[in-house]
Enzyme design. Structure first.
Site, PDB file in Angstrom:
ATOM      1  N   ARG A  82       0.940  -1.367  -0.383  1.00 60.36           N
ATOM      2  CA  ARG A  82      -0.309  -0.098  -0.157  1.00 60.36           C
ATOM      3  C   ARG A  82       0.768   1.286  -0.127  1.00 60.36           C
ATOM      4  NH1 ARG A  82      -4.226   0.226   4.612  1.00 60.36           N
ATOM      5  NH2 ARG A  82      -2.881   0.751   5.974  1.00 60.36           N
ATOM      6  N   LYS A 184      -2.652   6.320   1.386  1.00 63.02           N
ATOM      7  CA  LYS A 184      -2.391   7.134   2.973  1.00 63.02           C
ATOM      8  C   LYS A 184      -1.407   8.234   2.970  1.00 63.02           C
ATOM      9  CE  LYS A 184      -1.790   4.534   7.564  1.00 63.02           C
ATOM     10  NZ  LYS A 184      -3.845   5.348   8.226  1.00 63.02           N
ATOM     11  N   GLU A 220     -15.743   6.216   5.177  1.00 69.92           N
ATOM     12  CA  GLU A 220     -15.364   5.465   6.385  1.00 69.92           C
ATOM     13  C   GLU A 220     -15.445   6.557   7.506  1.00 69.92           C
ATOM     14  OE1 GLU A 220     -11.264   5.209   5.563  1.00 69.92           O
ATOM     15  OE2 GLU A 220     -11.016   6.464   3.741  1.00 69.92           O
TER      16      GLU A 220
END
Ligand code: PLP
Ligand code: COI
Length: 341
Positions: A82, A184, A220
């Protein structure tokens, strides 16, 4: 190994500098070998790209002491992957994924005395960072980068440990369609700071973000994915291109279907469906699974039947199974556990 003199069970989610961190530098098109360092500080030029244009990203994973005394990590290869995806989206050179996992191993081992003991309720949080360091004044990516991994012992992410949370539907948007919500990047968290301070000031634990294109679907929270349980015990989670691909959530969906024999669905969840669910939880490395008791949508309270005092029964089974796998009490699927020592 003598452990640090810490009251592990009293730890919150904070930063305590430990002895060693991993540091590596990218220059002239290549990463150096990397090394362990005792220095917790970073010296930067005033015009560093990270300072001017927030070219920075991070990861979060944990090391655990298992029941039989090993130190393990949970799926670090997925964090490595990721972080590569995030780096590419931000025009940064990815840190090689095999070296990422090796660096996690080295830094955890070097800080063994800081890994909380089994049963203490605490874990070692591992925070990899990647950021552009040379000076840029026109808007363009840096050519030099730091990769760093520090570790810090942590307790529960939310104050008060595992108690059901109260969330609000946020009026702020988190991520634009075709933007950066799925990676992220530090910028996703910078933009959430005002929203979280405001939520706390109004007595809420976290913000639930809606899809910013239509503001009709659940996405989220600022630091965790959402998970719901239907009245017929199916585990449902939002499908969206603008949320982070939580490793905890992906693992929990496997736990739900393979370990607990529950139905699972990843699909769009309209805000209007919120009142239909019997349980709700937040899931992430820091959040683990934090039960949600109530979500407030502009004064309208959606209260989950599991209430404000305990975890719902399915959430509890998911929590016990996942943490059982992480702490070595329950056999893990192949490749989920990396033994450090
Ligand atoms: N969503 C956001 C915005 C997060 O910051 C995190 C934390 O990492 C997660 C979800 C959970 O992801 P993971 O389970 O990989 O830690
Ligand atoms: C994590 O769970 O690792 C995160 O990065 C969430 C962060 C908000 C602490």
């Amino acid at each position: 190994m003598t452990k640090e003199n810490i009251n592990w069970s009293e730890l919150g989610f904070g930063y305590i500098p430990t002895d060693w961190r991993w540091v590596s530098n990218f220059k002239d098109g290549a990463w150096d070998e990397g090394m362990l360092s005792r220095d917790p500080n970073v010296l930067l030029n005033e015009c560093a790209c990270v300072i001017q244009y927030a070219q920075t990203c991070f990861e979060g994973l944990k090391a655990y002491t298992t029941e039989d005394g090993h130190i393990v990590c949970f799926r670090p290869d997925l964090n490595a992957q990721r972080m590569s995806e995030t780096a590419c989206r931000l025009e940064m050179p990815p840190y090689p994924e095999d070296k990422f996992v090796e660096a996690v191993r080295e830094v955890v081992l070097a800080n063994e005395s800081w890994v909380p003991p089994y049963g203490s309720g605490a874990t070692l949080y591992i925070r990899p960072n990647l950021y552009g360091i040379n000076s840029v004044i026109g808007v363009k990516p840096a050519t030099e980068y730091h990769f760093r991994i520090f570790v810090t012992p942590v307790g529960p992410y939310f104050k008060g440990g595992i108690r059901p949370l109260t969330l609000r539907i946020s009026d702020f948007d988190r991520a634009a369609p075709r933007g950066t919500g799925h990676i992220k990047a530090g910028l996703n968290y910078a933009m959430s700071l005002h929203a979280i301070v405001d939520a706390h000031n109004q007595g809420f634990d976290e913000n639930v973000y809606l899809d910013s294109a239509t503001r009709t679907y659940l996405e989220e929270t600022g630091g965790a994915n959402l998970l719901f349980v239907t009245k017929d015990n199916k585990v449902v989670t939002p499908k969206s291109n603008t949320i982070l691909k939580s490793i905890t959530r992906r693992s929990l969906m496997v736990v739900a279907s393979e370990y607990l024999g529950l139905g699972t669905e990843e699909r769009e969840i309209p805000l209007s469906e919120l009142g239909e669910f019997s349980e709700c939880g937040l899931c992430g490395t820091a959040a683990v699974i934090s039960p949600v008791g109530k979500i407030v949508d502009h004064g309208k309270e959606i209260c989950f039947p599991s209430g404000m005092n305990e975890m719902g029964p399915v959430t509890r089974r998911l929590y016990d199974t996942l943490t059982g796998i992480q702490m070595g009490r329950i056999p893990a699927p192949k490749g989920w556990i990396t033994v450090i020592k």
